[in-house]
Design a protein around this motif. Structure first.
Motif, PDB file in Angstrom:
ATOM      1  N   UNK A 129       0.851  -1.186   0.000  1.00  0.00           N
ATOM      2  CA  UNK A 129       0.000   0.000   0.000  1.00  0.00           C
ATOM      3  C   UNK A 129       0.887   1.236   0.000  1.00  0.00           C
ATOM      4  N   UNK A 130       0.461   2.267  -0.718  1.00  0.00           N
ATOM      5  CA  UNK A 130       1.238   3.500  -0.769  1.00  0.00           C
ATOM      6  C   UNK A 130       0.307   4.707  -0.645  1.00  0.00           C
ATOM      7  N   UNK A 154      -0.197   9.746   6.583  1.00  0.00           N
ATOM      8  CA  UNK A 154      -0.146   8.865   5.422  1.00  0.00           C
ATOM      9  C   UNK A 154       0.629   7.601   5.767  1.00  0.00           C
ATOM     10  N   UNK A 155       0.152   6.463   5.250  1.00  0.00           N
ATOM     11  CA  UNK A 155       0.737   5.170   5.577  1.00  0.00           C
ATOM     12  C   UNK A 155       1.211   4.470   4.304  1.00  0.00           C
ATOM     13  N   UNK A 156       2.423   3.926   4.362  1.00  0.00           N
ATOM     14  CA  UNK A 156       2.930   2.995   3.364  1.00  0.00           C
ATOM     15  C   UNK A 156       3.149   1.653   4.051  1.00  0.00           C
ATOM     16  N   UNK A 157       2.759   0.576   3.402  1.00  0.00           N
ATOM     17  CA  UNK A 157       2.880  -0.744   4.025  1.00  0.00           C
ATOM     18  C   UNK A 157       3.158  -1.801   2.969  1.00  0.00           C
ATOM     19  N   UNK A 182       5.263   2.298   7.428  1.00  0.00           N
ATOM     20  CA  UNK A 182       5.816   3.608   7.753  1.00  0.00           C
ATOM     21  C   UNK A 182       4.692   4.634   7.812  1.00  0.00           C
ATOM     22  N   UNK A 183       4.837   5.606   8.696  1.00  0.00           N
ATOM     23  CA  UNK A 183       3.862   6.675   8.909  1.00  0.00           C
ATOM     24  C   UNK A 183       4.543   8.009   8.680  1.00  0.00           C
ATOM     25  N   UNK A 184       3.866   8.927   7.984  1.00  0.00           N
ATOM     26  CA  UNK A 184       4.466  10.234   7.713  1.00  0.00           C
ATOM     27  C   UNK A 184       3.446  11.341   7.896  1.00  0.00           C
TER      28      UNK A 184
END
Length: 294
Positions: A129-130, A154-157, A182-184
């Motif tokens: 996921x991006x 925002x989450x990348x997984x 990761x969380x930003x």
């Protein structure tokens, strides 16, 4: 004359044979397309039946390459609905695999499922996921609202997950895998009296964990903000029948700038640790009712 008659007869025979072959090919193509369409429709219905779907568009079936296209699918969460758009499901017959991609919550996702022995052997799932908006996801799926509310982020997984057979896919506690997230640019609002600021922004985070049946072990877990940081170690023993009552077995390290913590509420030992540059606490209880042990 005899030779000419023989040539004409051969041509007629070849034309007849060609016509028969063409008819067989047309029949097989028609039958194959109907079979693929029926199989894909059955796959779509069974997939929708396993998900909390409240609404979906009309699926478009493709024969070659075989696949399904869907403009939207609405998932019903515990609190609200989440709409998934531009879904494409591809069937990879030679690899005995499925691939899916789409968009949701302002981001995009993709996943592929490979089943050995046409679903009778080991199944391997990979996903990615991006740019997913965490607020939109939690709006539909978060069970707990307090003591922390997520305002933005925002989450990348990406991850992988393996189970002994296709039947076990709906039982995540039977498999093994790994996930990295990761969380930003996250912002939160909280009601924790130990913090002097009720809102925190500019939060960055990373979680990396191994999944072995019911046991989740953290390899790396950290949240960082300009005034405060948090690192976690330990793991969880999942309770599939009641996720919110899963026992916590975590150790936390907290570092904070001066003035961020309400030091009057800290035990003496933590005040001393804070003065020396960091604090260590143990988290127990459950996600629903967490406990902090000093």
């Amino acid at each position: 004359m005899q030779r000419s008659h023989t040539v004409k007869a051969s041509r007629r025979w070849l034309l007849w044979l060609g016509g028969v072959c063409f008819g067989v090919l047309v029949f097989l193509a028609s039958f194959g397309s109907l079979f693929v369409e029926h199989s894909l429709q059955k796959l779509f219905r069974s997939t929708v039946a396993t998900l909390p779907v409240s609404e979906h568009g009309m699926p478009e079936i493709a024969f070659f390459p075989p696949g399904i296209t869907l403009d939207r699918l609405v998932l019903k969460g515990p609190r609200d609905e989440l709409t998934v758009r531009d879904i494409r499901l591809d069937v990879k017959l030679l690899d005995s695999a499925l691939a899916i991609r789409g968009r949701a919550a302002g981001g995009r996702f993709e996943a592929d499922l490979h089943a050995e022995g046409w679903g009778k052997g080991v199944c391997k799932l990979r996903w990615k996921m991006e740019g997913v908006n965490l607020t939109e996801v939690l709006k539909a799926w978060a069970v707990l609202e307090k003591p922390i509310a997520v305002l933005d982020g925002r989450v990348n997984m990406e991850g992988q997950y393996t189970v002994p057979s296709r039947k076990e896919l709906s039982r995540p506690w039977t498999g093994t895998g790994r996930v990295q997230c990761s969380l930003s640019n996250a912002s939160i609002r909280h009601i924790l009296p130990v913090l002097t600021k009720m809102e925190l922004d500019g939060i960055e985070g990373m979680i990396s964990a191994d999944w072995n049946k019911r046991r989740v072990t953290l390899r790396e877990a950290a949240l960082r903000q300009k005034d405060i940081s948090l690192e976690l170690q330990g793991g969880l023993n999942l309770m599939p029948s009641a996720w919110s009552r899963t026992p916590l077995q975590l150790e936390a390290k907290v570092k904070a700038e001066k003035g961020v913590l309400n030091e009057k509420l800290l035990p003496e030992r933590l005040r001393q640790q804070h003065a020396n540059g960091g604090m260590q606490v143990r988290l127990s209880g459950t996600p629903e009712k967490p406990k902090v042990e000093f």
